[in-house]
Every structure is written in structure tokens, then in C-alpha cells.
Motif scaffolding. Sequence first.
Motif, PDB file in Angstrom:
ATOM      1  N   VAL A  31      -4.901 -10.193  -3.713  1.00 48.07           N
ATOM      2  CA  VAL A  31      -4.574  -9.212  -2.686  1.00 48.07           C
ATOM      3  C   VAL A  31      -3.761  -8.108  -3.349  1.00 48.07           C
ATOM      4  O   VAL A  31      -2.752  -8.389  -4.009  1.00 48.07           O
ATOM      5  CB  VAL A  31      -3.773  -9.837  -1.528  1.00 48.07           C
ATOM      6  N   CYS A  32      -4.185  -6.860  -3.189  1.00 50.73           N
ATOM      7  CA  CYS A  32      -3.423  -5.729  -3.710  1.00 50.73           C
ATOM      8  C   CYS A  32      -2.247  -5.414  -2.793  1.00 50.73           C
ATOM      9  O   CYS A  32      -2.267  -5.729  -1.600  1.00 50.73           O
ATOM     10  CB  CYS A  32      -4.321  -4.500  -3.851  1.00 50.73           C
ATOM     11  N   HIS A  33      -1.215  -4.769  -3.347  1.00 49.48           N
ATOM     12  CA  HIS A  33       0.001  -4.489  -2.587  1.00 49.48           C
ATOM     13  C   HIS A  33      -0.074  -3.143  -1.864  1.00 49.48           C
ATOM     14  O   HIS A  33       0.879  -2.379  -1.880  1.00 49.48           O
ATOM     15  CB  HIS A  33       1.223  -4.516  -3.504  1.00 49.48           C
ATOM     16  N   SER A  34      -1.189  -2.879  -1.230  1.00 46.33           N
ATOM     17  CA  SER A  34      -1.307  -1.681  -0.407  1.00 46.33           C
ATOM     18  C   SER A  34      -1.110  -2.065   1.053  1.00 46.33           C
ATOM     19  O   SER A  34      -1.289  -3.235   1.439  1.00 46.33           O
ATOM     20  CB  SER A  34      -2.677  -1.024  -0.597  1.00 46.33           C
ATOM     21  N   ALA A  35      -0.748  -1.092   1.856  1.00 48.86           N
ATOM     22  CA  ALA A  35      -0.496  -1.375   3.271  1.00 48.86           C
ATOM     23  C   ALA A  35      -1.740  -1.920   3.950  1.00 48.86           C
ATOM     24  O   ALA A  35      -1.660  -2.840   4.777  1.00 48.86           O
ATOM     25  CB  ALA A  35       0.000  -0.107   3.963  1.00 48.86           C
ATOM     26  N   GLU A  36      -2.892  -1.379   3.608  1.00 51.97           N
ATOM     27  CA  GLU A  36      -4.141  -1.821   4.241  1.00 51.97           C
ATOM     28  C   GLU A  36      -4.472  -3.257   3.869  1.00 51.97           C
ATOM     29  O   GLU A  36      -4.815  -4.081   4.734  1.00 51.97           O
ATOM     30  CB  GLU A  36      -5.277  -0.886   3.821  1.00 51.97           C
ATOM     31  N   ASP A  37      -4.376  -3.593   2.581  1.00 54.41           N
ATOM     32  CA  ASP A  37      -4.725  -4.951   2.142  1.00 54.41           C
ATOM     33  C   ASP A  37      -3.737  -5.981   2.665  1.00 54.41           C
ATOM     34  O   ASP A  37      -4.126  -7.099   3.037  1.00 54.41           O
ATOM     35  CB  ASP A  37      -4.785  -5.007   0.620  1.00 54.41           C
TER      36      ASP A  37
END
Length: 375
Positions: A31-37
Motif C-alpha cells: 500500500v502506498c502512503h497516498s491519501a487515496e490508497d
Amino acid sequence: MNAAGIDVSSRKSMVAILRPFGEVVKLPFEVCHSAEDLSALAQQLKSIEGETRVVMEHTGRYYESIAKVLHEAGLYVSVVNPLLIKEYGANSLRRVKTDKADAMKIARYALDNWQICETILLWIRFAIISKPSTASFSLPPSSELQAPTILLRFWISLFLESANALTALFAVTARRVVDFAHAFWHVDCVRKQSLNAFSERYRKWCKRHGYFFKQANAEEIYTLAKNAVVLVPKSDVTKVLIQEAANQLTSISRSVETYRTEMERLASMLPEYPVVMQMYGVGKSFGPQLMAEIGDVRRFERKQALVAFAGIDPMPNQSGEKNIRSNKSSKRGSPYLRKTLFNIMSIYLKCAPQEEPIFQFLDRKRLRENPTTFT
């Protein structure tokens, strides 16, 4: 009951979901640390039948964005000391160290310690706000440079998940990062306006500070800001902390440049200055520094004495018939001289000048079947 173990890293994390008796709900996935992910991860965890608890390690500041998003989504989030995870389940003969294995291990720890894994509450927001501010006042006088540096790292954690993305955009120019932090001190200073508005403001900022403007950089910064997780709200306190830290670093940088100019002037008066400056990897910074750390080179009768003074001579290890020739460096000499030599050798290894005799010597050492310690 479901246990989600998250192995946290700087820009992405590994997630594994288990149930009692070793039942695997979800195999480890990234899981990437972006708000969407992270929002998608929260919805995925909430959709699993039964109670779900999320456990992760307390790894610097990397875990804070994940913990914040999952906690605000209504999930039970627990952050534990990494030492507890390391000491847990150490009854295997095999030593496996991968992100997937660590995520599974954290999930098993959550199941075995279901009752004692405490949830994080509002203290996480207080910790995020108080850490940088207390750091700037609790340091000793000898660490004046550390306070603004900590605050600028705090700004980077507000703006991006790691410093790598921003420094890559700015060609690893620390001064440009500091100037950018002073103008755009919060992520909302970027993403609360349209891309065209930010690009125009960014262009004017580059022109005012003498930096080269690239539209691609503006678009990438804007995209990063849109996907960033906001840890601290935009407030006057945050603005004062970040901008004052930028001002301090700018002032310290100017002082360092003044000292460096004076060091070069004094070094140029010495007879060995032309010889040192002709060395590969030695410039206006490393040259005077190397001369200052060695001092009067005439006081060393042999080259071995200079090597021993730097502490890079191998320690003898001989007893009876045992005579080990490849040994560690003694490190008994000047640590500052060793640091300077290390930086110069790093330039050799990074640039790889094929015609330089020193690099040819190092290259031969590395190509040997049993390379020895570089001295």
C-alpha cells in the motif's frame, strides 16, 4: 477477529491480515502512503467480517500518516515498540527478513496479544504537534543547528512522505528546499489552489530567488501535495515553527559560507596548497579542510606515521603461528581527518575516474577474489 499487521517503510507499507489458528484472510500486499490508497485500505479493512485490529511498529514518523487515516476511519489501531515485535516468535531456526514475513509476524503478534494491544487516541495529534516544537527548545546550546534541521524535517513530513521526492525535484539543493519551505510552509499552501494558480506562484517564486523554473516540477509538486496525508492542520503555530527554522538555517548557511571563504584564503597562503588542490575530488571545501586536519605535514617522518595519525592503519593480529594480514582499521587517530578522507574517497567511487591512479588501485582491490581493507 481479524488482525492486520502493517510493516511500515518510508513511502509504502506491507499489509497482512490473519485470523486465529493461522487462517490467512489476505496475503501480504503493498500500500502506498497516498491519501487515496490509505483511504482504500481503510475501506477494505472495514469491509472484512468481524472485529479488525490494526497493529504496526513505532518506526520514526513513517507510521503517523497510516495511523491517522485508519484511526479517523473508525478502526482499532495499535502502535507497538519495535523491540516487542523483534523479540516475538524468535523460536525458529530460519532467519527470514522480508517485508512480507514482517507483516505476517506483526499480525501473529496482534492475535497472541489481542487484549494488551492498546489503541491510539487523540495523543497522536498532540505528539505530532509537540514533537518538533519541544525539540527546538530542549536541545543543548552546542546543538543549535539541530533544532532548525529537525523542524525542516518536520515540514517535509507534513508536505511529503519522505524527503527523497522533494530533493529529487530540486536536484538535491538544500538551499532551495529551505527557501521553498519558507514560502510554502504547509501542504495546503499548494493544493488549496488550482494547478495553474500554483504554477504561476511557483514561477514567480523561482524568478524571485534566482532558480530555474520547470513546469514539470510544478506539476509533480502539485500532484504530491494532492496525494499527501495532512498530519497537522494549517495554523499560525505551524507557520511560525517552519518559517523560523528556515530563517535560522539560512542565517547559519551564510555564516558557513563566510567561514569557508576565510578558510580558503588562509589555506592559499600555505606552500602545499597547489599540490592539495590538484588532487582529484578535492575542491574549495575539502582542500582547506584536509590541510587543517593534517596540520604541518613535515612533522610526519614517514608515510606510515600519517596513516596512523588518521587511524586507518590495520591493527596487527599475530600470536604464535597465527598471523592475520587483513584486519580492521585501528580508528585511533583523528576522526575528523578520517571523515574528510572518507568523503574524498566517496567521490572517487561515485565518479569512477578511470585514468586516476588511486581509482585504478581501488578498482584492482575490488576485483580481487579476496579483497582486503582499503587503506
